[in-house]
Every structure is written in C-alpha cells, then in structure tokens.
Design a protein around this motif. Structure first.
Motif, PDB file in Angstrom:
ATOM      1  N   ALA A   2      40.229  44.291  36.490  1.00  0.00           N
ATOM      2  CA  ALA A   2      40.645  44.712  35.151  1.00  0.00           C
ATOM      3  C   ALA A   2      41.937  45.520  35.218  1.00  0.00           C
ATOM      4  CB  ALA A   2      39.540  45.529  34.488  1.00  0.00           C
ATOM      5  N   HIS A   3      42.020  46.412  36.193  1.00  0.00           N
ATOM      6  CA  HIS A   3      43.225  47.232  36.359  1.00  0.00           C
ATOM      7  C   HIS A   3      44.444  46.357  36.659  1.00  0.00           C
ATOM      8  CE1 HIS A   3      45.925  50.372  37.816  1.00  0.00           C
ATOM      9  NE2 HIS A   3      46.103  49.619  38.887  1.00  0.00           N
ATOM     10  N   GLU A   4      44.297  45.446  37.614  1.00  0.00           N
ATOM     11  CA  GLU A   4      45.417  44.575  37.985  1.00  0.00           C
ATOM     12  C   GLU A   4      45.815  43.660  36.826  1.00  0.00           C
ATOM     13  OE1 GLU A   4      47.254  44.926  40.573  1.00  0.00           O
ATOM     14  OE2 GLU A   4      45.967  46.355  41.605  1.00  0.00           O
ATOM     15  N   SER A   5      44.839  43.188  36.076  1.00  0.00           N
ATOM     16  CA  SER A   5      45.140  42.343  34.919  1.00  0.00           C
ATOM     17  C   SER A   5      45.898  43.121  33.858  1.00  0.00           C
ATOM     18  CB  SER A   5      43.846  41.776  34.327  1.00  0.00           C
ATOM     19  OG  SER A   5      43.209  40.938  35.260  1.00  0.00           O
ATOM     20  N   LEU A   6      45.438  44.326  33.577  1.00  0.00           N
ATOM     21  CA  LEU A   6      46.114  45.167  32.592  1.00  0.00           C
ATOM     22  C   LEU A   6      47.554  45.425  33.015  1.00  0.00           C
ATOM     23  CD1 LEU A   6      45.967  46.930  30.014  1.00  0.00           C
ATOM     24  CD2 LEU A   6      45.241  48.801  31.501  1.00  0.00           C
TER      25      LEU A   6
END
Length: 106
Positions: free
Chosen positions: A92-96
């Motif tokens: 989720a962090h990398e996608s954001l």
C-alpha cells in the motif's frame, strides 16, 4: 503487454522474491492477489486520469508506476516481513508513493 502478460511477469518476479519469506508469504495465491490488485489499481488510475482529461503524460498512470511499486517490494527483507499484513502495508505504501509522488510539485 496486456493484463495477462503483466500478471505473468510480475507474478514470476514477486513469487521468486518471496521464496525466502515465511510460508504464508510464499503461498502463490498471496503473490497473485498482490499482482492482481496492482494491475487493477494501475488500470483504474489510468482511467481516472483519462476521464479527468489529463493530457500531460507525466501525470498519467503507466507501466512505470507498476515497476516503481515492485522495486520497493523487492527491497523487502524476510526478517522484517513475517505476516501478510505487514507486506500488504508495504504494498500500500509503495503504491501510494508510486502514484502520488509524481503529482506533487515543490
């Protein structure tokens, strides 16, 4: 590449990386779900930019965004990511970061 091609490419890469992780993360369905979610996110983001009429290519969503997500995931170390929830948080962090960072200007 189309959706199936992307699924195969990123699944192969992620499954290979997760081989040294805990059994719950090594499960092939876990990697497949992450890859499917990544591709769907990429497609939905691209659609939102098209609907918004964004013409500048550096604001749009493309294959580069997926690569950025996986570059971050491939830096994950098995000792730090034992539970699926922690790896999903990283995803989720990398996608954001992959989709929001290009939109920010200083």
């Amino acid at each position: 590449p189309g959706t199936e091609g992307l699924q195969q490419i990123f699944s192969t890469v992620l499954k290979s990386h997760l081989r040294s992780f805990s059994p719950t993360l090594r499960d092939e369905s876990f990697a497949g779900k992450i890859v499917s979610a990544s591709i769907e996110l990429s497609q939905r983001t691209a659609l939102l930019f098209m609907r918004a009429g964004v013409e500048r290519s550096h604001y749009g969503s493309n294959l580069r965004n997926l690569v950025w997500v996986y570059k971050g995931l491939l830096l994950a170390e098995p000792r730090l990511f034992v539970e699926p929830s922690s790896f999903l948080s990283l995803w989720a962090h990398e996608s954001l970061r992959s989709y929001s960072d290009p939109l920010v200007s200083d």
